[in-house]
Every structure is written in structure tokens, then in C-alpha cells.
Design a protein around this motif. Structure first.
Motif, PDB file in Angstrom:
ATOM      1  N   CYS A  69      -5.198  -8.866  33.247  1.00 48.44           N
ATOM      2  CA  CYS A  69      -6.317  -7.952  33.019  1.00 48.44           C
ATOM      3  C   CYS A  69      -7.087  -8.331  31.762  1.00 48.44           C
ATOM      4  CB  CYS A  69      -5.795  -6.517  32.921  1.00 48.44           C
ATOM      5  SG  CYS A  69      -7.048  -5.311  32.438  1.00 48.44           S
TER       6      CYS A  69
ATOM      7  N   SER B 196      -7.548  -5.027  38.001  1.00 45.72           N
ATOM      8  CA  SER B 196      -6.794  -3.826  38.375  1.00 45.72           C
ATOM      9  C   SER B 196      -5.366  -4.144  38.796  1.00 45.72           C
ATOM     10  CB  SER B 196      -7.508  -3.076  39.511  1.00 45.72           C
ATOM     11  OG  SER B 196      -8.739  -2.550  39.073  1.00 45.72           O
TER      12      SER B 196
ATOM     13  N   THR C 109     -11.465   8.350  32.120  1.00 50.50           N
ATOM     14  CA  THR C 109     -10.991   7.494  33.208  1.00 50.50           C
ATOM     15  C   THR C 109      -9.570   6.988  32.968  1.00 50.50           C
ATOM     16  OG1 THR C 109     -11.890   5.491  32.161  1.00 50.50           O
ATOM     17  CG2 THR C 109     -13.344   6.712  33.643  1.00 50.50           C
TER      18      THR C 109
ATOM     19  N   ASN D  84     -17.450   0.124  39.201  1.00 50.38           N
ATOM     20  CA  ASN D  84     -16.295   0.936  39.598  1.00 50.38           C
ATOM     21  C   ASN D  84     -14.987   0.175  39.434  1.00 50.38           C
ATOM     22  OD1 ASN D  84     -17.425   3.449  40.320  1.00 50.38           O
ATOM     23  ND2 ASN D  84     -18.127   2.638  42.278  1.00 50.38           N
ATOM     24  N   SER D  85     -15.035  -1.136  39.611  1.00 48.45           N
ATOM     25  CA  SER D  85     -13.829  -1.949  39.424  1.00 48.45           C
ATOM     26  C   SER D  85     -13.356  -1.885  37.979  1.00 48.45           C
ATOM     27  CB  SER D  85     -14.102  -3.403  39.824  1.00 48.45           C
ATOM     28  OG  SER D  85     -14.434  -3.501  41.196  1.00 48.45           O
TER      29      SER D  85
ATOM     30  N   THR E 279     -11.383  -7.771  41.026  1.00 49.38           N
ATOM     31  CA  THR E 279     -10.210  -7.136  41.622  1.00 49.38           C
ATOM     32  C   THR E 279      -8.972  -7.389  40.775  1.00 49.38           C
ATOM     33  OG1 THR E 279     -11.158  -7.439  43.834  1.00 49.38           O
ATOM     34  CG2 THR E 279      -8.806  -6.956  43.711  1.00 49.38           C
TER      35      THR E 279
ATOM     36  N   GLN F 214      -8.436   2.989  34.300  1.00 51.57           N
ATOM     37  CA  GLN F 214      -7.476   4.018  34.692  1.00 51.57           C
ATOM     38  C   GLN F 214      -6.049   3.475  34.687  1.00 51.57           C
ATOM     39  OE1 GLN F 214      -8.054   5.590  38.627  1.00 51.57           O
ATOM     40  NE2 GLN F 214      -6.780   7.380  38.253  1.00 51.57           N
ATOM     41  N   ILE F 215      -5.900   2.193  35.015  1.00 53.17           N
ATOM     42  CA  ILE F 215      -4.571   1.591  35.096  1.00 53.17           C
ATOM     43  C   ILE F 215      -4.117   1.046  33.743  1.00 53.17           C
ATOM     44  CG2 ILE F 215      -3.216  -0.248  36.178  1.00 53.17           C
ATOM     45  CD1 ILE F 215      -5.089  -0.012  38.603  1.00 53.17           C
TER      46      ILE F 215
ATOM     47  N   LEU G  41     -13.952   0.622  35.897  1.00 52.31           N
ATOM     48  CA  LEU G  41     -13.435   1.974  35.670  1.00 52.31           C
ATOM     49  C   LEU G  41     -12.035   2.134  36.256  1.00 52.31           C
ATOM     50  CD1 LEU G  41     -16.590   4.202  36.331  1.00 52.31           C
ATOM     51  CD2 LEU G  41     -15.828   3.127  34.216  1.00 52.31           C
ATOM     52  N   SER G  42     -11.803   1.531  37.415  1.00 49.88           N
ATOM     53  CA  SER G  42     -10.466   1.586  38.011  1.00 49.88           C
ATOM     54  C   SER G  42      -9.451   0.853  37.142  1.00 49.88           C
ATOM     55  CB  SER G  42     -10.495   0.972  39.414  1.00 49.88           C
ATOM     56  OG  SER G  42     -11.365   1.694  40.271  1.00 49.88           O
ATOM     57  N   ALA G  43      -9.872  -0.267  36.571  1.00 50.13           N
ATOM     58  CA  ALA G  43      -8.976  -1.007  35.681  1.00 50.13           C
ATOM     59  C   ALA G  43      -8.664  -0.207  34.422  1.00 50.13           C
ATOM     60  CB  ALA G  43      -9.608  -2.350  35.313  1.00 50.13           C
TER      61      ALA G  43
END
Length: 238
Positions: free
Chosen positions: A74, A67, A187, A104-105, A64, A111-112, A107-109
Motif C-alpha cells: 500500500c 487496498s 473514512t 473511491n479506491s 486496486t 478505510q483499511i 478512500l477504500s484504502a
């Protein structure tokens, strides 16, 4: 960080790198050194992971944190902590939901933080580790990858074929990472510093001076009035 330590070789890394002439071989050498001397759990970390609830909480917190809108956290978490914590259980029986959560975590990171080169490298490497280690036993990862915007499904299929076939010729780590980076390019989102940028549009300003009107010559530019026809001699008069 007290639960993780990083081992380094006794010899100088630069001396090993200088022995390679080709740039690609140099990259493979550096990466092979880092693989041979990976980060490991400290005695405190090994003690904590023996408790399932504590271990699960550490994994969730680590994946977590990548992200969070903090590039330093990060980078350090993705490059040092995440894979060190996840690697011991990759050979076990993880739930498919847990595997997709970890992937998915990442991939979300991306994106950010994907716009930052350092974070992009760490997150791409982490995603590659997870995919190569767990993809053969968890087809759910293939479904997640197929949903990445703009991904080349044919290239992904060929990548999976080489990954699943133990007899297939494996590409170098650098080439695999570059190929995986292309897969995940869709992403990457807008940088945080650009998300609330207001576009400024300046309209064309009116001219300061009016153009003088052209003075028309009424004699030269006037239409014929028919006076020539009035005074023209008729054939009867001749």
C-alpha cells in the motif's frame, strides 16, 4: 516498479532544510523538493502506456493494490506508482466513472490502512493530488467527498471555493494536506489487528467470607409491650 523511477536532486536535501528556521517552512521546503523531482516513468513504462488496454490495466491494478491487506504494498504503490501512472492523463478526457473509481479506491484504502501513519500520509497525499487536479473539471468528486462520514461540509465548500478560484490565496501544501486529512478522517476504519478482538468481561466474583450476622439485643431493640401502662397509677387511685 520497473516502469517507474524516482529522480533525486544532486545537492543534499538536509542542507536545504536546515536553511529554514520555521518548522512549517521546513516542511514546505522538503515537499517542494519532492515536487520538483517527482517519480517518472522509465522507457519501459512509457512504452507500455502507449497501449490503451495495457495502460488501463496498469492503472486498475495499481489502484486496486493499495487496498490489499499489505501495508508495504500500500505504501509503495500509493507513494510511487499510482500518481505517476495517473498524472499523464489528468489533463485528458477521462470518463467520470473512471475518476470516481480512482478516488473511491483511495478512500477504500484509507478505510483499511488509515490507522498506519505511513500509509495514511501516502494515501492522503494521493487523494489530495487527485482532488486538486480533477475537481475543477469533475464535480462528481465533490459528491463523493460529501458522503464521507463526519465531514464538515462548510469547510469543504470553502476549500472548493479556493480551489476553483485562481485568484484566491492558496494555503501552503502542508496546511492543505492537514485540512484534507481532517476531511477524510471519517473514512478510517478499525485496524486489521483489532477487527477480530474479543472483548473480555470479568464479572465480579462472590466474596469468599460471609459477613457474620449481627446479634440484636432483644431487650434494648424490642418494641414496647405496654407493661408500663399496666402498672401506671390511675388518677382515681390518687
Amino acid at each position: 516498479m520497473a516502469c517507474v523511477t524516482r529522480k533525486f536532486p544532486e545537492h543534499n536535501k538536509s542542507e536545504v532544510v536546515k536553511e529554514e528556521a520555521d518548522e512549517e517552512e521546513m516542511m514546505d521546503t522538503v515537499q517542494s523538493i519532492s515536487s520538483a523531482y517527482p517519480t517518472e516513468l522509465t522507457e519501459l513504462g512509457k512504452c507500455l502506456v502507449k497501449h490503451e488496454e495495457t495502460y488501463t490495466g496498469m492503472l486498475i491494478l495499481a489502484f486496486t493494490a493499495i487496498s490489499w491487506k499489505d501495508t508495504t504494498i500500500c505504501n509503495r504503490t500509493a507513494s510511487i506508482i499510482c500518481w505517476t501512472l495517473l498524472r499523464p492523463v489528468t489533463t485528458g478526457n477521462l470518463l467520470p466513472e473512471a475518476v470516481t473509481f480512482f478516488f473511491n479506491s483511495v478512500l477504500s484504502a484509507l478505510q483499511i490502512h488509515g490507522q498506519h501513519e505511513v500509509c495514511n500520509n501516502a494515501l492522503t497525499q494521493l487523494a489530495l493530488f487527485i482532488y486538486e487536479s480533477l475537481r475543477p473539471r469533475y464535480p462528481e468528486l465533490r459528491a463523493v467527498m460529501s458522503e464521507v462520514p463526519g465531514i464538515n461540509l462548510e469547510a469543504l465548500y470553502q476549500f472548493d471555493q479556493k480551489l476553483m478560484d485562481p485568484k484566491a490565496t492558496k494555503l501552503g501544501e502542508k496546511k492543505r494536506k492537514d485540512q484534507f486529512r481532517k476531511f477524510l478522517a471519517g473514512t478510517i476504519g478499525t485496524a486489521l489487528c483489532q477487527q477480530f478482538k474479543k472483548e473480555v468481561h470479568i464479572k465480579n466474583l462472590p466474596t469468599l467470607f460471609k459477613k457474620p450476622k449481627e446479634v440484636k439485643d432483644m431487650v434494648l431493640q424490642s418494641e414496647p409491650l405496654g407493661l408500663e401502662a399496666l402498672f401506671a397509677p390511675t388518677p382515681a387511685a390518687l
